[in-house]
Design a protein around this motif. Structure first.
Motif, PDB file in Angstrom:
ATOM      1  N   MET A  66       3.775  11.903   5.568  1.00  0.00           N
ATOM      2  CA  MET A  66       3.855  11.814   4.114  1.00  0.00           C
ATOM      3  C   MET A  66       3.108  12.979   3.478  1.00  0.00           C
ATOM      4  N   ASP A  67       3.228  13.109   2.163  1.00  0.00           N
ATOM      5  CA  ASP A  67       2.596  14.234   1.482  1.00  0.00           C
ATOM      6  C   ASP A  67       1.087  14.033   1.334  1.00  0.00           C
ATOM      7  N   PHE A  68       0.407  15.103   0.949  1.00  0.00           N
ATOM      8  CA  PHE A  68      -1.052  15.101   0.886  1.00  0.00           C
ATOM      9  C   PHE A  68      -1.579  14.113  -0.155  1.00  0.00           C
ATOM     10  N   GLN A  69      -0.900  13.988  -1.287  1.00  0.00           N
ATOM     11  CA  GLN A  69      -1.368  13.059  -2.323  1.00  0.00           C
ATOM     12  C   GLN A  69      -1.285  11.611  -1.838  1.00  0.00           C
ATOM     13  N   THR A  70      -0.246  11.285  -1.118  1.00  0.00           N
ATOM     14  CA  THR A  70      -0.134   9.938  -0.547  1.00  0.00           C
ATOM     15  C   THR A  70      -1.251   9.714   0.451  1.00  0.00           C
ATOM     16  N   PHE A  71      -1.542  10.722   1.261  1.00  0.00           N
ATOM     17  CA  PHE A  71      -2.635  10.625   2.229  1.00  0.00           C
ATOM     18  C   PHE A  71      -3.964  10.364   1.512  1.00  0.00           C
ATOM     19  N   LYS A  72      -4.240  11.103   0.441  1.00  0.00           N
ATOM     20  CA  LYS A  72      -5.492  10.902  -0.304  1.00  0.00           C
ATOM     21  C   LYS A  72      -5.537   9.506  -0.924  1.00  0.00           C
ATOM     22  N   TYR A  73      -4.404   9.028  -1.425  1.00  0.00           N
ATOM     23  CA  TYR A  73      -4.342   7.686  -2.013  1.00  0.00           C
ATOM     24  C   TYR A  73      -4.643   6.630  -0.949  1.00  0.00           C
ATOM     25  N   ILE A  74      -4.052   6.753   0.217  1.00  0.00           N
ATOM     26  CA  ILE A  74      -4.257   5.797   1.300  1.00  0.00           C
ATOM     27  C   ILE A  74      -5.708   5.830   1.773  1.00  0.00           C
ATOM     28  N   GLU A  75      -6.263   7.032   1.893  1.00  0.00           N
ATOM     29  CA  GLU A  75      -7.667   7.156   2.302  1.00  0.00           C
ATOM     30  C   GLU A  75      -8.595   6.415   1.346  1.00  0.00           C
ATOM     31  N   LEU A  92       0.814  -1.213   0.000  1.00  0.00           N
ATOM     32  CA  LEU A  92       0.000   0.000   0.000  1.00  0.00           C
ATOM     33  C   LEU A  92       0.852   1.271   0.000  1.00  0.00           C
ATOM     34  N   LEU A  93       1.893   1.301   0.823  1.00  0.00           N
ATOM     35  CA  LEU A  93       2.756   2.475   0.913  1.00  0.00           C
ATOM     36  C   LEU A  93       3.878   2.477  -0.116  1.00  0.00           C
ATOM     37  N   LYS A  94       4.031   1.351  -0.811  1.00  0.00           N
ATOM     38  CA  LYS A  94       5.108   1.193  -1.799  1.00  0.00           C
ATOM     39  C   LYS A  94       6.483   1.382  -1.155  1.00  0.00           C
ATOM     40  N   VAL A  95       6.677   0.686  -0.030  1.00  0.00           N
ATOM     41  CA  VAL A  95       7.952   0.705   0.681  1.00  0.00           C
ATOM     42  C   VAL A  95       8.367  -0.736   0.964  1.00  0.00           C
ATOM     43  N   SER A  96       9.603  -0.902   1.384  1.00  0.00           N
ATOM     44  CA  SER A  96      10.106  -2.240   1.698  1.00  0.00           C
ATOM     45  C   SER A  96       9.733  -2.636   3.126  1.00  0.00           C
ATOM     46  N   TYR A  97       9.903  -3.912   3.425  1.00  0.00           N
ATOM     47  CA  TYR A  97       9.678  -4.398   4.788  1.00  0.00           C
ATOM     48  C   TYR A  97      10.666  -3.733   5.756  1.00  0.00           C
ATOM     49  N   ARG A  98      11.863  -3.501   5.275  1.00  0.00           N
ATOM     50  CA  ARG A  98      12.885  -2.859   6.105  1.00  0.00           C
ATOM     51  C   ARG A  98      12.471  -1.431   6.467  1.00  0.00           C
ATOM     52  N   THR A  99      11.874  -0.728   5.520  1.00  0.00           N
ATOM     53  CA  THR A  99      11.396   0.627   5.795  1.00  0.00           C
ATOM     54  C   THR A  99      10.311   0.602   6.857  1.00  0.00           C
ATOM     55  N   LEU A 100       9.402  -0.355   6.764  1.00  0.00           N
ATOM     56  CA  LEU A 100       8.374  -0.494   7.799  1.00  0.00           C
ATOM     57  C   LEU A 100       9.019  -0.759   9.158  1.00  0.00           C
ATOM     58  N   GLN A 101      10.061  -1.570   9.154  1.00  0.00           N
ATOM     59  CA  GLN A 101      10.761  -1.868  10.405  1.00  0.00           C
ATOM     60  C   GLN A 101      11.373  -0.594  10.994  1.00  0.00           C
ATOM     61  N   TYR A 145       1.101  -6.613  12.820  1.00  0.00           N
ATOM     62  CA  TYR A 145      -0.141  -6.044  12.303  1.00  0.00           C
ATOM     63  C   TYR A 145      -0.207  -4.561  12.611  1.00  0.00           C
ATOM     64  N   TYR A 146      -0.966  -3.850  11.769  1.00  0.00           N
ATOM     65  CA  TYR A 146      -1.161  -2.417  11.920  1.00  0.00           C
ATOM     66  C   TYR A 146      -2.656  -2.128  11.847  1.00  0.00           C
ATOM     67  N   ARG A 147      -3.126  -1.234  12.699  1.00  0.00           N
ATOM     68  CA  ARG A 147      -4.521  -0.793  12.642  1.00  0.00           C
ATOM     69  C   ARG A 147      -4.638   0.265  11.550  1.00  0.00           C
ATOM     70  N   THR A 148      -5.731   0.224  10.791  1.00  0.00           N
ATOM     71  CA  THR A 148      -5.889   1.187   9.707  1.00  0.00           C
ATOM     72  C   THR A 148      -5.930   2.621  10.220  1.00  0.00           C
ATOM     73  N   ASN A 149      -6.519   2.853  11.381  1.00  0.00           N
ATOM     74  CA  ASN A 149      -6.550   4.215  11.933  1.00  0.00           C
ATOM     75  C   ASN A 149      -5.144   4.714  12.258  1.00  0.00           C
ATOM     76  N   ASP A 150      -4.283   3.826  12.752  1.00  0.00           N
ATOM     77  CA  ASP A 150      -2.887   4.202  13.024  1.00  0.00           C
ATOM     78  C   ASP A 150      -2.144   4.502  11.727  1.00  0.00           C
ATOM     79  N   VAL A 151      -2.425   3.721  10.692  1.00  0.00           N
ATOM     80  CA  VAL A 151      -1.776   3.940   9.390  1.00  0.00           C
ATOM     81  C   VAL A 151      -2.207   5.286   8.819  1.00  0.00           C
ATOM     82  N   ARG A 152      -3.503   5.592   8.895  1.00  0.00           N
ATOM     83  CA  ARG A 152      -3.990   6.890   8.409  1.00  0.00           C
ATOM     84  C   ARG A 152      -3.276   8.045   9.124  1.00  0.00           C
TER      85      ARG A 152
END
Length: 86
Positions: free
Chosen positions: A74-83, A33-42, A60-67
């Motif tokens: 992150m930038d606004f366009q990424t936020f809109k994409y995730i939403e 979803l974020l287009k990042v690696s597992y290492r970046t998430l770590q 696991y991650y809660r969607t509200n925490d991810v939002r």
């Protein structure tokens, strides 16, 4: 087997723990979803920027925490994409 049973029981009772519209994402889902690696998430987890929890050996991650994370870091366009994706 007892550990697996406890993990399954905790997943079954998620309706009592989470909001009705909340979902869980695992590492694979969130990395895609974020287009990042597992290492970046770590790195996000280790720095305390991205809340998470573990069941067994799976993260696991809660969607509200991810939002909230995306809104703050992150930038606004990424936020809109995730939403729209969540």
């Amino acid at each position: 087997m007892n550990d697996i049973g406890a993990d399954l029981k905790s997943l079954i009772n998620t309706k009592e723990v989470f909001e009705p519209d909340e979902k869980l994402l695992d590492n694979q889902d969130l990395a895609f979803l974020l287009k990042v690696s597992y290492r970046t998430l770590q790195r996000y987890r280790t720095s305390g920027k991205l809340p998470y929890f573990m069941i067994g050996h799976k993260t696991y991650y809660r969607t509200n925490d991810v939002r909230e994370f995306v809104r703050q870091h992150m930038d606004f366009q990424t936020f809109k994409y995730i939403e729209s994706a969540l």
